[in-house]
Design a protein around this motif. Structure first.
Motif, short mmCIF file in Angstrom:
data_model
loop_
_atom_site.label_atom_id
_atom_site.label_comp_id
_atom_site.label_asym_id
_atom_site.label_seq_id
_atom_site.Cartn_x
_atom_site.Cartn_y
_atom_site.Cartn_z
N ALA A 27 0.84 -1.21 0.00
CA ALA A 27 0.00 0.00 0.00
C ALA A 27 0.87 1.25 0.00
O ALA A 27 0.60 2.21 -0.75
CB ALA A 27 -0.94 -0.01 1.21
N MET A 28 1.90 1.26 0.82
CA MET A 28 2.78 2.42 0.89
C MET A 28 3.52 2.63 -0.45
O MET A 28 3.64 3.75 -0.93
CB MET A 28 3.80 2.24 2.01
N THR A 29 3.97 1.55 -1.05
CA THR A 29 4.67 1.63 -2.33
C THR A 29 3.73 2.13 -3.43
O THR A 29 4.13 2.94 -4.27
CB THR A 29 5.26 0.26 -2.70
N LEU A 30 2.49 1.67 -3.41
CA LEU A 30 1.51 2.15 -4.39
C LEU A 30 1.27 3.65 -4.23
O LEU A 30 1.20 4.39 -5.22
CB LEU A 30 0.20 1.38 -4.25
N ILE B 292 3.35 5.88 -3.00
CA ILE B 292 4.56 6.57 -3.47
C ILE B 292 4.61 6.56 -5.00
O ILE B 292 4.96 7.56 -5.63
CB ILE B 292 5.84 5.96 -2.87
N TYR B 293 4.25 5.43 -5.60
CA TYR B 293 4.24 5.32 -7.06
C TYR B 293 3.26 6.33 -7.66
O TYR B 293 3.60 7.06 -8.61
CB TYR B 293 3.85 3.90 -7.48
N LEU B 294 2.05 6.39 -7.13
CA LEU B 294 1.05 7.32 -7.64
C LEU B 294 1.47 8.77 -7.42
O LEU B 294 1.27 9.62 -8.30
CB LEU B 294 -0.31 7.04 -6.99
N TYR B 295 2.05 9.05 -6.29
CA TYR B 295 2.53 10.41 -6.01
C TYR B 295 3.64 10.80 -6.99
O TYR B 295 3.65 11.92 -7.51
CB TYR B 295 3.02 10.49 -4.56
N ALA B 296 4.57 9.88 -7.22
CA ALA B 296 5.67 10.17 -8.15
C ALA B 296 5.15 10.38 -9.56
O ALA B 296 5.61 11.27 -10.27
CB ALA B 296 6.68 9.04 -8.12
N LYS B 297 4.20 9.58 -9.97
CA LYS B 297 3.70 9.65 -11.34
C LYS B 297 2.84 10.89 -11.58
O LYS B 297 3.03 11.61 -12.57
CB LYS B 297 2.89 8.40 -11.66
N PHE B 298 1.91 11.17 -10.68
CA PHE B 298 0.95 12.23 -10.94
C PHE B 298 1.34 13.59 -10.35
O PHE B 298 1.09 14.61 -10.96
CB PHE B 298 -0.44 11.83 -10.45
#
Length: 159
Positions: free
Chosen positions: A63-66, A68-74
């Protein structure tokens, strides 16, 4: 038992030194940390709780990685691995098998705060803009284990 602790100490120290100085860490140190940390956790808990804790810890990390991934992408509009290094992810996985769920979450968040404070304190002397997160977190977990083994903390496996 003492050999496991000594090897774990050495692995944490090596991760800290390598990540701080070179921003690269030997990959084999992470499985060593995970296996030895897992052995120590298994010896201090019930087998049923061991497996359940690992599953919940991995769900927390996913969940935490997801996020961070969404934050980095968007938000940051950058690649995920520009935000969080592979060594950081490998350390997260290694630590996730080392503690019960509540202990893991408390120690993990404390390690992130410790890393932030340490990086801000040392930031003026560093020439690079990247954060050696795996190194700082390794230092935190090393200190946590040493405090537990020295008797300063009652138990790091069951909060």
């Amino acid at each position: 038992m003492i050999l496991i602790k000594l090897i774990l100490i050495k692995a944490f120290v090596l991760v800290f030194i390598q990540d701080y100085k070179e921003r690269q860490v030997y990959w084999f140190l992470f499985p060593i940390i995970g296996i030895l940390g897992g052995i120590l956790f298994y010896q201090n808990t019930l087998p049923e709780l061991f497996l359940v804790s690992i599953k919940i810890n991995l769900l927390f990390l996913a969940a935490m990685t997801l996020i961070i991934y969404l934050y980095a992408k968007f938000k940051l509009k950058t690649k995920f691995l520009n935000t969080l290094g592979l060594g950081d992810l490998l350390l997260f996985l290694a630590i996730s098998v080392s503690f019960s769920t509540l202990s893991f979450i408390v120690l993990f968040i404390s390690a992130l705060i410790f890393s932030l404070v340490l990086h801000l304190a040392l930031n003026e002397s560093q020439k690079t803009v990247t954060v050696p997160l795996a190194g700082y977190m390794s230092l935190f977990f090393l200190i946590s284990y040493l405090f537990y083994w020295a008797g300063f903390t009652n138990d790091i496996y069951t909060l």
